[in-house]
Motif scaffolding. Structure first.
Motif, PDB file in Angstrom:
ATOM      1  N   THR A  88      -3.461   1.317  -2.640  1.00  0.00           N
ATOM      2  CA  THR A  88      -3.224   1.051  -1.396  1.00  0.00           C
ATOM      3  C   THR A  88      -3.644   2.000  -0.269  1.00  0.00           C
ATOM      4  OG1 THR A  88      -1.082   2.433  -1.328  1.00  0.00           O
ATOM      5  CG2 THR A  88      -0.928   0.112  -1.989  1.00  0.00           C
ATOM      6  N   ALA A  89      -3.548   1.813   0.952  1.00  0.00           N
ATOM      7  CA  ALA A  89      -4.180   2.657   1.880  1.00  0.00           C
ATOM      8  C   ALA A  89      -3.522   3.942   1.715  1.00  0.00           C
ATOM      9  CB  ALA A  89      -4.113   2.158   3.380  1.00  0.00           C
ATOM     10  N   GLU A  90      -2.174   3.779   1.620  1.00  0.00           N
ATOM     11  CA  GLU A  90      -1.278   4.895   1.612  1.00  0.00           C
ATOM     12  C   GLU A  90      -1.490   6.122   0.256  1.00  0.00           C
ATOM     13  OE1 GLU A  90       3.751   6.260   1.365  1.00  0.00           O
ATOM     14  OE2 GLU A  90       2.898   4.094   1.266  1.00  0.00           O
ATOM     15  N   GLU A  91      -1.856   5.301  -0.804  1.00  0.00           N
ATOM     16  CA  GLU A  91      -2.024   6.087  -2.090  1.00  0.00           C
ATOM     17  C   GLU A  91      -3.467   6.704  -1.650  1.00  0.00           C
ATOM     18  OE1 GLU A  91       0.319   3.707  -5.480  1.00  0.00           O
ATOM     19  OE2 GLU A  91      -1.792   2.828  -4.525  1.00  0.00           O
ATOM     20  N   THR A  92      -4.387   6.110  -1.133  1.00  0.00           N
ATOM     21  CA  THR A  92      -5.802   6.788  -1.237  1.00  0.00           C
ATOM     22  C   THR A  92      -5.760   7.884  -0.049  1.00  0.00           C
ATOM     23  OG1 THR A  92      -6.596   5.316   0.622  1.00  0.00           O
ATOM     24  CG2 THR A  92      -6.964   4.554  -1.798  1.00  0.00           C
ATOM     25  N   SER A  93      -4.742   7.841   0.642  1.00  0.00           N
ATOM     26  CA  SER A  93      -4.815   8.765   1.781  1.00  0.00           C
ATOM     27  C   SER A  93      -4.397  10.318   1.197  1.00  0.00           C
ATOM     28  CB  SER A  93      -3.681   8.393   2.955  1.00  0.00           C
ATOM     29  OG  SER A  93      -2.435   8.449   2.434  1.00  0.00           O
ATOM     30  N   LYS A  94      -3.785  10.155   0.035  1.00  0.00           N
ATOM     31  CA  LYS A  94      -3.299  11.341  -0.667  1.00  0.00           C
ATOM     32  C   LYS A  94      -4.481  12.145  -1.575  1.00  0.00           C
ATOM     33  CE  LYS A  94       1.404   9.660  -0.897  1.00  0.00           C
ATOM     34  NZ  LYS A  94       2.388   8.851  -2.122  1.00  0.00           N
ATOM     35  N   LEU A  95      -5.594  11.222  -1.359  1.00  0.00           N
ATOM     36  CA  LEU A  95      -6.902  11.848  -2.195  1.00  0.00           C
ATOM     37  C   LEU A  95      -7.224  12.882  -1.612  1.00  0.00           C
ATOM     38  CD1 LEU A  95      -8.795   8.393  -3.389  1.00  0.00           C
ATOM     39  CD2 LEU A  95      -6.909   9.927  -4.703  1.00  0.00           C
TER      40      LEU A  95
ATOM     41  N   ASP B  12      -6.254  19.107  -7.057  1.00  0.00           N
ATOM     42  CA  ASP B  12      -5.161  20.246  -7.808  1.00  0.00           C
ATOM     43  C   ASP B  12      -4.598  19.874  -8.905  1.00  0.00           C
ATOM     44  OD1 ASP B  12      -6.091  22.203  -5.595  1.00  0.00           O
ATOM     45  OD2 ASP B  12      -4.614  20.925  -4.249  1.00  0.00           O
ATOM     46  N   GLY B  13      -4.726  18.428  -9.370  1.00  0.00           N
ATOM     47  CA  GLY B  13      -4.088  17.968 -10.637  1.00  0.00           C
ATOM     48  C   GLY B  13      -2.884  17.360 -10.335  1.00  0.00           C
ATOM     49  N   ASN B  14      -2.631  17.355  -9.073  1.00  0.00           N
ATOM     50  CA  ASN B  14      -1.273  16.524  -8.667  1.00  0.00           C
ATOM     51  C   ASN B  14      -1.492  14.911  -8.884  1.00  0.00           C
ATOM     52  OD1 ASN B  14       0.269  18.869  -7.868  1.00  0.00           O
ATOM     53  ND2 ASN B  14      -1.124  18.905  -6.017  1.00  0.00           N
ATOM     54  N   VAL B  15      -0.738  14.199  -9.420  1.00  0.00           N
ATOM     55  CA  VAL B  15      -0.684  12.768  -9.534  1.00  0.00           C
ATOM     56  C   VAL B  15      -0.187  12.240  -8.328  1.00  0.00           C
ATOM     57  CG1 VAL B  15       0.211  10.747 -10.767  1.00  0.00           C
ATOM     58  CG2 VAL B  15      -0.361  12.753 -12.206  1.00  0.00           C
ATOM     59  N   VAL B  16      -1.234  11.595  -7.577  1.00  0.00           N
ATOM     60  CA  VAL B  16      -1.057  10.893  -6.266  1.00  0.00           C
ATOM     61  C   VAL B  16      -0.786   9.647  -6.336  1.00  0.00           C
ATOM     62  CG1 VAL B  16      -2.193  12.830  -5.038  1.00  0.00           C
ATOM     63  CG2 VAL B  16      -3.455  10.947  -5.921  1.00  0.00           C
ATOM     64  N   ALA B  17      -1.251   8.850  -7.449  1.00  0.00           N
ATOM     65  CA  ALA B  17      -1.006   7.271  -7.635  1.00  0.00           C
ATOM     66  C   ALA B  17      -0.733   6.741  -9.061  1.00  0.00           C
ATOM     67  CB  ALA B  17      -2.262   6.476  -6.798  1.00  0.00           C
ATOM     68  N   ARG B  18      -0.165   6.185  -9.294  1.00  0.00           N
ATOM     69  CA  ARG B  18       0.240   5.924 -10.802  1.00  0.00           C
ATOM     70  C   ARG B  18       0.869   4.441 -11.008  1.00  0.00           C
ATOM     71  NH1 ARG B  18       4.800   9.707 -13.162  1.00  0.00           N
ATOM     72  NH2 ARG B  18       4.594   8.089 -14.807  1.00  0.00           N
ATOM     73  N   GLY B  19       0.327   3.593 -11.717  1.00  0.00           N
ATOM     74  CA  GLY B  19       1.021   2.464 -11.987  1.00  0.00           C
ATOM     75  C   GLY B  19       0.425   1.462 -13.205  1.00  0.00           C
TER      76      GLY B  19
ATOM     77  N   ILE C 182     -14.760   6.137  -2.458  1.00  0.00           N
ATOM     78  CA  ILE C 182     -13.528   5.718  -1.811  1.00  0.00           C
ATOM     79  C   ILE C 182     -13.186   6.095  -0.412  1.00  0.00           C
ATOM     80  CG2 ILE C 182     -10.837   5.430  -2.226  1.00  0.00           C
ATOM     81  CD1 ILE C 182     -11.514   5.321  -5.367  1.00  0.00           C
ATOM     82  N   ALA C 183     -12.978   5.294   0.561  1.00  0.00           N
ATOM     83  CA  ALA C 183     -12.789   5.785   1.904  1.00  0.00           C
ATOM     84  C   ALA C 183     -11.238   6.209   1.982  1.00  0.00           C
ATOM     85  CB  ALA C 183     -13.015   4.758   2.843  1.00  0.00           C
ATOM     86  N   ILE C 184     -10.901   7.530   2.290  1.00  0.00           N
ATOM     87  CA  ILE C 184      -9.690   7.991   2.211  1.00  0.00           C
ATOM     88  C   ILE C 184      -8.941   7.248   3.399  1.00  0.00           C
ATOM     89  CG2 ILE C 184      -8.153  10.043   2.977  1.00  0.00           C
ATOM     90  CD1 ILE C 184     -10.422  11.692   1.563  1.00  0.00           C
ATOM     91  N   GLY C 185      -7.645   6.775   3.137  1.00  0.00           N
ATOM     92  CA  GLY C 185      -6.844   5.973   3.803  1.00  0.00           C
ATOM     93  C   GLY C 185      -7.173   4.541   3.881  1.00  0.00           C
ATOM     94  N   GLN C 186      -8.109   4.054   3.118  1.00  0.00           N
ATOM     95  CA  GLN C 186      -8.524   2.495   2.938  1.00  0.00           C
ATOM     96  C   GLN C 186      -8.079   2.109   1.653  1.00  0.00           C
ATOM     97  OE1 GLN C 186      -9.515   0.775   5.476  1.00  0.00           O
ATOM     98  NE2 GLN C 186      -9.671   2.741   7.106  1.00  0.00           N
ATOM     99  N   PRO C 187      -7.586   0.822   1.294  1.00  0.00           N
ATOM    100  CA  PRO C 187      -7.253   0.236   0.109  1.00  0.00           C
ATOM    101  C   PRO C 187      -8.475   0.126  -0.647  1.00  0.00           C
ATOM    102  CG  PRO C 187      -7.198  -1.454   1.749  1.00  0.00           C
ATOM    103  CD  PRO C 187      -7.384   0.028   2.581  1.00  0.00           C
ATOM    104  N   THR C 188      -8.557   0.238  -2.200  1.00  0.00           N
ATOM    105  CA  THR C 188      -9.653  -0.197  -2.696  1.00  0.00           C
ATOM    106  C   THR C 188      -9.125  -0.822  -4.284  1.00  0.00           C
ATOM    107  OG1 THR C 188     -11.532   1.067  -3.726  1.00  0.00           O
ATOM    108  CG2 THR C 188      -9.214   2.044  -4.002  1.00  0.00           C
ATOM    109  N   THR C 189     -10.065  -1.344  -4.909  1.00  0.00           N
ATOM    110  CA  THR C 189      -9.919  -2.102  -6.100  1.00  0.00           C
ATOM    111  C   THR C 189     -10.825  -1.572  -6.979  1.00  0.00           C
ATOM    112  OG1 THR C 189      -9.254  -4.089  -4.863  1.00  0.00           O
ATOM    113  CG2 THR C 189      -9.637  -4.281  -7.192  1.00  0.00           C
ATOM    114  N   MET C 190     -10.082  -1.645  -8.294  1.00  0.00           N
ATOM    115  CA  MET C 190     -11.120  -1.040  -9.525  1.00  0.00           C
ATOM    116  C   MET C 190     -10.563  -2.188 -10.541  1.00  0.00           C
ATOM    117  SD  MET C 190     -10.651   3.008  -9.332  1.00  0.00           S
ATOM    118  CE  MET C 190      -8.966   2.885  -8.699  1.00  0.00           C
ATOM    119  N   ALA C 191     -11.320  -2.443 -11.744  1.00  0.00           N
ATOM    120  CA  ALA C 191     -11.438  -3.234 -12.622  1.00  0.00           C
ATOM    121  C   ALA C 191     -11.352  -2.502 -14.187  1.00  0.00           C
ATOM    122  CB  ALA C 191     -12.427  -4.481 -12.451  1.00  0.00           C
ATOM    123  N   VAL C 192     -10.869  -2.587 -15.095  1.00  0.00           N
ATOM    124  CA  VAL C 192     -11.039  -2.306 -16.413  1.00  0.00           C
ATOM    125  C   VAL C 192     -10.999  -3.496 -17.338  1.00  0.00           C
ATOM    126  CG1 VAL C 192      -9.856  -0.886 -18.237  1.00  0.00           C
ATOM    127  CG2 VAL C 192      -9.534  -0.410 -15.538  1.00  0.00           C
TER     128      VAL C 192
END
Length: 1000
Positions: free
Chosen positions: A744-751, A722-729, A690-700
């Motif tokens: 979102t790009a904002e969420e992946t920027s926290k990875l 560090d175990g911090n939750v940076v994205a949830r939903g 995953i490119a940090i700062g870029q949106p991405t999609t996953m499937a389950v």
């Protein structure tokens, strides 16, 4: 009996109009030896065992055709810590200081407890809910933010600061205070093997850091006296190895757990609010947990935030420390159908006994129990242990119960005819003739004009006969209403109807009661200042239903107010009289004598003088007296079974089916709960990076009951290094069970650059036990993140177009799991732990696992399926895996010596690869043809190894080089394994040559 055709098991016959359970009788037999109990189930002497079997015996039990094993993941074990200061200051309780209590979280090794003591049957636990609770998704980021890991050096440092500031000194590695060793008294449950081992573990850790540990062993009876029944300031204990069996039923929105585990107001913390004792106090926790318990919120979001706040403060206070959530294997004969494995209570659920069906035509059950009697059965401040509850709740019915798989409220012995609310902010009028009991004037009083309430619940009680034959009626309802108000109100000095444990709990809920209208004998309106976003929860708060006849309650009340008995455990110690228990012969006799006295007085309780005549009262007294004479107990219930006999000395109790036609539920009424429709995560598609700062999609992909289905909820949590939750939903449902996760790009920027963690929870709408997977996702830094260039490393920024890994499997060591029989076995847990903590925690390790997974999961499912069908192959694979555990132990040591991180990963990888090659691959390298080319093969391997090391280091430095790392780490492992295999093969040939010529 005629054949009843409406049930799954055609061999079992019942009359179609018969009421109650399938079986006629259940006998509970004391058997505290779990191994012996297991053998008795095998032999057919027991039909079930209402306690877990020995963990080391679980695998064999699962392979025994005579047995069915039911896993219950609900209970917990932990440490209950005494925060009371010394009474006179002459001694020091180190745990009176919050920092010292908090440090215990680093002194106890949760992973060791789970993997070694619990044999892998469990998971580390920090919060009171655990990962399988519907509440966990709300608190997951709070829990993980603490980041507790076994760190005795940190714990010792934290405790040392506290001890020194308190005036203690350390002499010869022993803490001293006022010239005496600082003692820590630990009460260890010896009747529960895992808790005994945990107690000895924490004792050893405390001794290592300088405390003088005094270990005392006992059972729940001793804990009731020493821990829960004594003044904490007497310091009879400092730490107790506490355990909870889980809730009696599965609960979706649990209003009580935060208060029970953390809130002093509920009388479950040190001191139990007994005014004669020192009491742990925390006004903030009281306020927060009361708001949760009493529905004092205006939205689901506000309620969830209160739960998060309570959990955070409770963990910080560390009076009650959770260590492990247990997965307890329970066992039953394979001849028993219909058991309901409630997500909270397991097969000890009330539903199980209602629905159990022997397939051999028998109409009775023999059930082994760990303890037959460990605490009082009184309904006011008793019934606090799981052993009592498991039996008691089979003889009484409540107004509401819970769906065993969703945890939602369902009406049980009430029918809701109307639920009206103006909440959360509005109000409705309370009729002037609604009434409440007035403890001061000792009479019912109308509410009058102008009273408001938030909600109204109208319901119809589903009456039946009590077990002694007298019909339930409005008098029983009114007495239950009276009792909660009378005993929930403290009028001050001289008020005899006050109990230090019961009164504080009820007084808070009484503030929300606005009046009751007894519209008709079978129609009641209740007005309350309660609102909940789920109307079923409002109904639960507004309904009530008595579990014993009013005359039994009145008799016990007279005995308690006369000072002859007490309702609560702590009051027993203060007053020096018995803790009222309706199955103890002496107390049963006291109830009988009090009933005879009430009869001779023509006594009618003040609360019932307008609805009960003397003749009616005497009829009840006679029926209850006869019941006690016939059954030697004062437990007169309203459920599908009645308590026929109790033999505490002999360790048996017998309940029998209540076949009275007044009972509302027919045989088989609860059979719909036999099998939950569980969700299963069958496939996960994630980008290779995953490119940090870029949106991405996953499937389950999700299946429910074995079929692709979107009738589920899929929640996801992404954590950084560090175990911090940076994205949830919640993932968006699509067709055929496919769910989409969009970051979102904002969420992946926290990875974090490198490995991050993706946790997915999937549960069906009909069964909220989630399937959980943990996956590693690699995040890379793109040089174009800051210039809005959509291209990254020659690939489009849309990660859907990036090459993807083969479908990641749900954290499965599939071949090892098939060999050992369960992913919960310690061997499989060890392999998973090594992978998660030593490989996936680094960039290089994660890259290697991506390559490994793409190969391993291409064939392992098929191999595992075949392996399960071939016992010889299971045994062969199992034997072949044991050397691997020694290899990984050596690799762990290398990881430690290299100080962890990327260097540790490379060191452990080198050791593991070399030993795997030497141990497993040498037969292939023994061949004459290969050995003749030993020098050439070794040189080539060394060159490849050198290049692999160089490229791996480069890949680590250049965080975006995922492809380079995947290739280099794979070559690193292969070349090292090849070199060691060739060397081992050479040694074998040399040894053979020497042996064959007689030289040694």
């Amino acid at each position: 009996m005629s054949t009843f055709t409406g049930f799954v098991n055609p061999a079992f016959s019942q009359s179609s109009d018969e009421k109650g359970p399938y079986v006629d009788q259940v006998t509970f037999i004391w058997r505290d030896d779990e191994n012996l109990a297991l053998e008795e189930v095998r032999a057919g002497d027991f039909d079930l065992y209402f306690f877990r079997i020995p963990l080391e015996a679980a695998d064999d039990a699962k392979n025994d055709p005579r047995l069915n094993v039911y896993d219950r993941t609900a209970g917990s074990q932990g440490l209950f810590v005494n925060p009371a200061p010394s009474r006179d200051g002459s001694t020091l309780n180190p745990f009176q200081f919050r920092e010292a209590r908090y440090a215990l979280n680093y002194l106890i090794d949760r992973e060791f407890v789970v993997n070694e003591i619990l044999k892998g049957y469990g998971s580390p636990l920090v919060d009171p809910f655990g990962v399988y609770s519907p509440e966990y998704l709300n608190v997951i980021d709070i829990v993980e933010s603490f980041g507790f890991r076994y760190n005795p050096a940190l714990a010792e440092s934290m405790i040392s600061k506290v001890m020194i500031s308190a005036g203690a000194v350390k002499e010869d590695n022993k803490w001293m205070y006022n010239g005496n060793p600082v003692a820590v008294k630990i009460l260890i449950r010896q009747d529960d093997a895992p808790r005994k081992s945990m107690g000895e573990l924490i004792s050893s850790e405390l001794e290592k850091i300088g405390f003088t540990v005094q270990k005392e062993y006992g059972d729940l009876n001793k804990a009731n006296s020493v821990v829960y029944g004594s003044d904490p300031q007497d310091l009879q204990w400092h730490i107790y190895t506490e355990g909870f069996a889980g809730t009696a039923v599965f609960v979706r929105y649990n209003p009580i757990i935060p208060a029970q585990m953390y809130g002093p107001w509920l009388s479950r913390m040190p001191g139990a609010l007994n005014p004669a004792y020192w009491n742990y106090k925390n006004a903030t926790l009281d306020e927060v947990t009361q708001r949760i318990a009493l529905f004092n919120f205006t939205s689901e979001e506000e309620r969830n935030e209160l739960v998060r706040e309570a959990v955070k403060m409770g963990i910080q206070e560390s009076v009650r420390i959770f260590v492990a959530q247990k997965t307890d294997p329970f066992v039953a004969s394979s001849k028993i159908d219909g058991l309901v494995n409630d997500f909270g209570a397991g097969i000890t659920s009330k539903y199980s006994l209602l629905n159990a069906r022997p397939t051999d035509g028998s109409n009775s059950l023999d059930i082994g129990v760990k303890q037959i009697h460990q605490g009082s059965w009184n309904t006011i401040a008793g019934l606090q242990d799981t052993y009592s509850k498991d039996i008691y709740y089979s003889v009484v019915d409540l107004d509401t119960f819970r769906d065993p798989y969703t945890g939602e409220i369902i009406p049980f012995r009430t029918e809701w005819t109307d639920i009206s609310t103006e909440g959360p902010l509005g109000t409705l009028d309370v009729p002037a003739d609604a009434q409440m009991w007035d403890p001061t004037s000792q009479q019912w009083k109308p509410r009058g004009e102008g009273v408001k309430a938030i909600s109204k619940v109208t319901f119809r009680p589903l009456y039946s006969n009590w077990h002694h034959g007298i019909p339930m009626d409005i008098s029983d309802m009114m007495y239950a209403d009276y009792f909660s108000t009378e005993w929930g109100t403290d009028l001050g000095a001289g008020d005899l109807t006050v109990d230090p444990e019961y009164t504080p709990q009820v007084s808070e809920s009484l503030k929300l009661a606005k009046g009751t209208r007894y519209v008709a004998p079978d129609k009641i309106e209740v007005y309350v200042d309660i609102w909940h976003y789920d109307e079923k929860e409002i109904a639960d708060s507004g309904t009530f239903f008595p579990v014993e006849p009013w005359e039994i309650m009145a008799a016990s009340e007279r005995l308690v107010t006369a000072g002859k008995l007490t309702y609560s455990r702590s009051e027993e110690a203060v007053r020096g009289v018995g803790w009222y228990d309706p199955i103890v012969p002496a107390h049963t006799e006291m109830i009988k004598q009090e009933l005879q006295k009430m009869k001779s007085e023509n006594f009618v309780p003040p609360a019932l003088r307008d609805v009960v005549t003397v003749k009616d009262a005497i009829r009840r007294y006679d029926a209850s007296i006869k019941w006690i004479e016939d059954h030697d107990n004062a437990v007169i219930g309203n459920g599908a079974f009645y308590l026929d006999s109790v033999n505490l000395a002999g360790g048996t109790m017998t309940i029998k089916a209540f076949r009275d036609q007044s009972y509302p539920f027919e045989v088989g009424h609860w059979s719909k709960y036999e099998a939950p429709r569980l969700a299963d995560i069958s496939r996960i598609d994630v980008p290779q990076s995953i490119a940090i700062g870029q949106p991405t999609t996953m499937a389950v992909d999700v299946e429910v009951a074995g079929q692709p289905s979107s009738d589920a909820t899929v929640s996801y949590f992404v954590s950084d290094k560090d175990g911090n939750v940076v994205a949830r939903g919640e993932a968006a449902p699509g067709v055929a069970g496919r769910f989409k996760i969009e970051l979102t790009a904002e969420e992946t920027s926290k990875l974090s650059p490198g490995p991050n963690q993706l946790r997915i929870f999937a549960s069906s709408t009909e069964a909220l036990r989630p399937d959980i997977t943990t996956n590693t996702i690699l995040a890379t830094i793109s040089a174009t993140n800051n210039d809005n260039n959509p291209a990254t490393n020659g690939q489009t920024s849309n990660n859907n177009n990036n090459p993807t890994l083969p479908p990641q499997q749900p954290s499965g060591c599939l071949i090892a799991t098939a060999a050992f029989g369960s992913e919960l076995t310690p061997q499989v847990q060890y392999l998973r732990n090594f992978r998660d903590h030593y490989i996936l925690s680094t960039v290089s390790g994660s890259a290697f696992m991506n390559t490994f997974n793409s190969i391993y999961y291409s064939f392992s499912p098929q191999v595992a399926d075949y392996e399960r069908e071939q016992p010889w192959l299971q045994a062969t694979v199992k034997a072949g895996l044991y050397p691997l555990f020694g290899i990984l132990t050596a690799a762990e040591r290398a990881h430690f010596v290299a100080n962890g991180g990327e260097a540790g990963a490379l060191a452990s990888g080198a050791v593991a690869s070399a030993l795997i090659g030497a141990v497993y691959l040498w037969p292939a390298a023994v061949s004459t043809q290969l050995q003749r080319r030993f020098g050439t093969v070794t040189k080539i391997s060394l060159v490849v190894l050198s290049l692999a090391v160089a490229f791996t280091v480069a890949g680590i430095i250049i965080a975006g080089s995922v492809q380079l790392l995947m290739a280099s780490t794979a070559l690193f492992v292969i070349s090292l394994a090849s070199i060691s295999a060739m060397a081992a093969g050479r040694l074998v040939r040399v040894a053979y040559s020497k042996l064959s010529t007689g030289r040694y």
